[in-house]
Design a protein around this motif. Sequence first.
Motif, PDB file in Angstrom:
ATOM      1  N   ASP A 173       0.837  -1.192   0.000  1.00  0.00           N
ATOM      2  CA  ASP A 173       0.000   0.000   0.000  1.00  0.00           C
ATOM      3  C   ASP A 173       0.874   1.245   0.000  1.00  0.00           C
ATOM      4  N   LYS A 174       0.563   2.165  -0.890  1.00  0.00           N
ATOM      5  CA  LYS A 174       1.455   3.306  -1.138  1.00  0.00           C
ATOM      6  C   LYS A 174       1.555   4.268   0.046  1.00  0.00           C
TER       7      LYS A 174
ATOM      8  N   MET B 226       3.345   5.146 -10.750  1.00  0.00           N
ATOM      9  CA  MET B 226       1.890   5.058 -10.605  1.00  0.00           C
ATOM     10  C   MET B 226       1.190   5.246 -11.947  1.00  0.00           C
TER      11      MET B 226
ATOM     12  N   GLY C 145       0.872   8.710 -13.288  1.00  0.00           N
ATOM     13  CA  GLY C 145       0.105   9.679 -12.523  1.00  0.00           C
ATOM     14  C   GLY C 145       0.954  10.667 -11.751  1.00  0.00           C
TER      15      GLY C 145
ATOM     16  N   ASP D  14      -3.008  16.770 -12.898  1.00  0.00           N
ATOM     17  CA  ASP D  14      -4.446  16.591 -12.649  1.00  0.00           C
ATOM     18  C   ASP D  14      -4.759  15.298 -11.897  1.00  0.00           C
ATOM     19  N   ALA D  15      -3.762  14.452 -11.728  1.00  0.00           N
ATOM     20  CA  ALA D  15      -3.966  13.183 -11.011  1.00  0.00           C
ATOM     21  C   ALA D  15      -3.807  13.438  -9.521  1.00  0.00           C
ATOM     22  N   ASP D  16      -4.840  13.135  -8.754  1.00  0.00           N
ATOM     23  CA  ASP D  16      -4.797  13.450  -7.318  1.00  0.00           C
ATOM     24  C   ASP D  16      -5.379  12.348  -6.445  1.00  0.00           C
ATOM     25  N   SER D  17      -5.316  11.096  -6.933  1.00  0.00           N
ATOM     26  CA  SER D  17      -5.783   9.990  -6.103  1.00  0.00           C
ATOM     27  C   SER D  17      -4.884   9.852  -4.884  1.00  0.00           C
ATOM     28  N   ASP D  18      -5.389   9.185  -3.868  1.00  0.00           N
ATOM     29  CA  ASP D  18      -4.607   9.008  -2.636  1.00  0.00           C
ATOM     30  C   ASP D  18      -3.274   8.322  -2.920  1.00  0.00           C
ATOM     31  N   ASN D  19      -3.291   7.314  -3.796  1.00  0.00           N
ATOM     32  CA  ASN D  19      -2.061   6.581  -4.079  1.00  0.00           C
ATOM     33  C   ASN D  19      -1.049   7.428  -4.846  1.00  0.00           C
ATOM     34  N   VAL D  20      -1.530   8.204  -5.792  1.00  0.00           N
ATOM     35  CA  VAL D  20      -0.625   9.072  -6.551  1.00  0.00           C
ATOM     36  C   VAL D  20      -0.007  10.125  -5.639  1.00  0.00           C
TER      37      VAL D  20
END
Length: 220
Positions: A145-146, A173, A176, A181-187
């Motif tokens: 998990d990142k 990722m 990403g 513009d990529a803002d997921s939790d993992n990124v």
Amino acid sequence: MSTHSISVDERLRNYMLDVSLREHPELRALRDETAKHEMARMQVSPEQGQLMQMLIRMLGATNCIEVGTFTGYSALAVALALPDDGKLVACDISEEYTKIGIPFWERAGVAGKIDLRIAPATETLDAMIAVGETGSYDFAFIDADKPGYPDYFDRCLTLMRIGGVIAVDNIFMGGGVADPDADSDNVVAMRNFNALIKDDNRVELSLIPIGDGLTLARKV
């Protein structure tokens, strides 16, 4: 000569595998089995597994750590590269996923080298430190998990000997990390981790554009 890493499309990747991949039959069988899994994207690429095998042999590694085992392909690759007295502590929280790989480990004759520990990795690593294993490991692979990467990295670094190497997966990722513009939790977690270790003077760094990006950190 080239001033940039070449872009590898599917045709070139297939050629690369055709002329360079030396994959143990049980590795190939486990890769094929994992390809049927709904989470198959979590498995490392075969060329990455082969790179790690070479690193382990170059390091003369006998004691290794893995954080995030999934179906066991990378664990099998590492175990095959270790000497007869080698050991891999494989950390994962899923019996469901990891049990897929055990028969392949057994048929490859390396199940005895893999110490699978089902528990949160921070607990396993803390326990290893508590019993005096600091500085006694040669290689670690982090692919879990990142958001947990900083904690896993610090603990693995404590357990590494001077000159030991930590390989950290999914640095890109899927691209990403370079997409504003990529803002997921993992990124976001990976961007933060990358920034954190860039100036970490405890290690030397090299980011290799293989798979989804692999950072190698050598303890100094």
